[in-house]
Write a protein that holds these residues in place. Structure first.
Motif, PDB file in Angstrom:
ATOM      1  N   UNK A  30       8.627  20.235  -1.071  1.00 15.94           N
ATOM      2  CA  UNK A  30       8.341  19.753   0.286  1.00 15.94           C
ATOM      3  C   UNK A  30       7.518  18.485   0.148  1.00 15.94           C
ATOM      4  N   UNK A  31       7.578  17.642   1.144  1.00 18.41           N
ATOM      5  CA  UNK A  31       6.817  16.399   1.108  1.00 18.41           C
ATOM      6  C   UNK A  31       5.672  16.483   2.105  1.00 18.41           C
ATOM      7  N   UNK A  32       4.473  16.136   1.623  1.00 21.82           N
ATOM      8  CA  UNK A  32       3.276  16.147   2.451  1.00 21.82           C
ATOM      9  C   UNK A  32       2.801  14.717   2.645  1.00 21.82           C
ATOM     10  N   UNK A  33       2.312  14.426   3.834  1.00 14.52           N
ATOM     11  CA  UNK A  33       1.754  13.106   4.130  1.00 14.52           C
ATOM     12  C   UNK A  33       0.232  13.193   4.104  1.00 14.52           C
ATOM     13  N   UNK A  34      -0.399  12.220   3.460  1.00 13.06           N
ATOM     14  CA  UNK A  34      -1.851  12.130   3.421  1.00 13.06           C
ATOM     15  C   UNK A  34      -2.202  10.793   4.062  1.00 13.06           C
ATOM     16  N   UNK A  35      -2.828  10.829   5.216  1.00 10.33           N
ATOM     17  CA  UNK A  35      -3.085   9.620   5.980  1.00 10.33           C
ATOM     18  C   UNK A  35      -4.566   9.257   5.961  1.00 10.33           C
ATOM     19  N   UNK A  36      -4.836   7.990   5.676  1.00  9.08           N
ATOM     20  CA  UNK A  36      -6.176   7.424   5.692  1.00  9.08           C
ATOM     21  C   UNK A  36      -6.242   6.467   6.868  1.00  9.08           C
ATOM     22  N   UNK A  37      -7.234   6.622   7.704  1.00  4.00           N
ATOM     23  CA  UNK A  37      -7.331   5.789   8.909  1.00  4.00           C
ATOM     24  C   UNK A  37      -8.460   4.776   8.777  1.00  4.00           C
ATOM     25  N   UNK A  38      -8.147   3.551   9.169  1.00  3.76           N
ATOM     26  CA  UNK A  38      -9.194   2.538   9.264  1.00  3.76           C
ATOM     27  C   UNK A  38     -10.101   2.945  10.416  1.00  3.76           C
ATOM     28  N   UNK A  39     -11.353   2.601  10.333  1.00  7.70           N
ATOM     29  CA  UNK A  39     -12.275   2.971  11.397  1.00  7.70           C
ATOM     30  C   UNK A  39     -12.569   1.764  12.289  1.00  7.70           C
ATOM     31  N   UNK A  40     -12.944   2.068  13.530  1.00 10.09           N
ATOM     32  CA  UNK A  40     -13.274   1.017  14.477  1.00 10.09           C
ATOM     33  C   UNK A  40     -14.655   0.481  14.139  1.00 10.09           C
ATOM     34  N   UNK A  41     -14.754  -0.814  13.902  1.00  7.48           N
ATOM     35  CA  UNK A  41     -16.015  -1.422  13.483  1.00  7.48           C
ATOM     36  C   UNK A  41     -16.863  -1.887  14.656  1.00  7.48           C
ATOM     37  N   UNK A  43     -19.059  -3.677  17.089  1.00  5.79           N
ATOM     38  CA  UNK A  43     -19.825  -4.919  16.982  1.00  5.79           C
ATOM     39  C   UNK A  43     -19.983  -5.379  15.543  1.00  5.79           C
ATOM     40  N   UNK A  44     -19.577  -4.555  14.581  1.00  6.51           N
ATOM     41  CA  UNK A  44     -19.657  -4.942  13.174  1.00  6.51           C
ATOM     42  C   UNK A  44     -18.347  -5.554  12.678  1.00  6.51           C
ATOM     43  N   UNK A  45     -17.484  -5.972  13.586  1.00  8.26           N
ATOM     44  CA  UNK A  45     -16.197  -6.557  13.199  1.00  8.26           C
ATOM     45  C   UNK A  45     -16.429  -7.726  12.237  1.00  8.26           C
ATOM     46  N   UNK A  46     -15.469  -7.956  11.383  1.00  7.86           N
ATOM     47  CA  UNK A  46     -15.592  -9.020  10.384  1.00  7.86           C
ATOM     48  C   UNK A  46     -15.662 -10.388  11.059  1.00  7.86           C
ATOM     49  N   UNK A  47     -15.995 -11.377  10.270  1.00  7.61           N
ATOM     50  CA  UNK A  47     -16.085 -12.744  10.796  1.00  7.61           C
ATOM     51  C   UNK A  47     -14.763 -13.185  11.403  1.00  7.61           C
ATOM     52  N   UNK A  48     -13.647 -12.650  10.873  1.00  7.19           N
ATOM     53  CA  UNK A  48     -12.337 -13.000  11.401  1.00  7.19           C
ATOM     54  C   UNK A  48     -12.042 -12.237  12.696  1.00  7.19           C
ATOM     55  N   UNK A  49     -12.968 -11.360  13.102  1.00  4.56           N
ATOM     56  CA  UNK A  49     -12.793 -10.633  14.352  1.00  4.56           C
ATOM     57  C   UNK A  49     -11.944  -9.384  14.226  1.00  4.56           C
ATOM     58  N   UNK A  50     -11.703  -8.918  13.007  1.00  7.33           N
ATOM     59  CA  UNK A  50     -10.886  -7.726  12.814  1.00  7.33           C
ATOM     60  C   UNK A  50     -11.645  -6.501  13.331  1.00  7.33           C
ATOM     61  N   UNK A  51     -11.106  -5.800  14.345  1.00 10.90           N
ATOM     62  CA  UNK A  51     -11.842  -4.674  14.912  1.00 10.90           C
ATOM     63  C   UNK A  51     -11.797  -3.410  14.072  1.00 10.90           C
ATOM     64  N   UNK A  52     -10.829  -3.302  13.146  1.00  9.01           N
ATOM     65  CA  UNK A  52     -10.713  -2.112  12.304  1.00  9.01           C
ATOM     66  C   UNK A  52     -10.872  -2.495  10.842  1.00  9.01           C
ATOM     67  N   UNK A  53     -11.326  -1.539  10.039  1.00 10.17           N
ATOM     68  CA  UNK A  53     -11.476  -1.829   8.627  1.00 10.17           C
ATOM     69  C   UNK A  53     -11.684  -0.565   7.814  1.00 10.17           C
ATOM     70  N   UNK A  54     -11.602  -0.717   6.504  1.00  6.93           N
ATOM     71  CA  UNK A  54     -11.896   0.347   5.548  1.00  6.93           C
ATOM     72  C   UNK A  54     -13.160  -0.057   4.796  1.00  6.93           C
TER      73      UNK A  54
END
Length: 139
Positions: A30-41, A43-54
């Motif tokens: 059987x095939x299992x999926x393992x999902x990793x989610x970026x978190x919402x940053x 006010x800590x968004x990167x300088x490029x304005x990326x709202x999600x990150x790892x």
């Protein structure tokens, strides 16, 4: 009220790369999926304005067939710690979105760029009863 996290536990050994481990009962073929989610940053968004990150570009994992975590913890810790020390800057076995993790092979999971998707899913496909009980050690 402020957010709280689970209590911090000591690593397995000094210099250990294992952050956590768990035991999963998987069915062969059987095939299992393992999902990793970026978190919402927020006010800590990167300088490029990326709202999600790892917190990291990826992580090292080791899947080992076992009946319990304790029986493989020392060996898995030694293997994963050695691989992280040797390959941290240049992993040799890498999987990305939609690819399959190998049992008994230390692997680096490369997270999808959060600008492209806010999660990364890799696959686990046990091929025999020997792979049915899998212990996962993660860095």
């Amino acid at each position: 009220s402020p957010c709280e996290t689970i209590p911090q536990k000591q690593y397995m050994t000094d210099g250990s790369s294992v952050e956590w481990s768990g035991l999963f009962n998987l069915q062969p073929d059987r095939t299992y999926e393992w999902t990793f989610r970026a978190y919402y940053q927020g006010t800590n968004a990167t300088a490029a304005g990326e709202p999600y990150g790892y917190p990291d570009p990826g992580m090292f994992v080791l899947l080992v067939p076992a009946d319990d975590v304790e029986s493989v913890s020392t060996v898995a810790n030694d293997i994963l710690t050695r691989v992280v020390e040797e390959e941290e800057e240049d992993p040799t076995t890498i999987v990305a979105e939609g690819e399959t993790l190998e049992i008994n092979t230390p692997t680096f999971i490369e997270f999808t760029d959060p600008l492209d998707a806010v999660s990364t899913t890799v696959l686990i496909t046990p091929t025999s009863d020997e792979d049915a009980e899998v212990t996962v050690a993660v860095f």
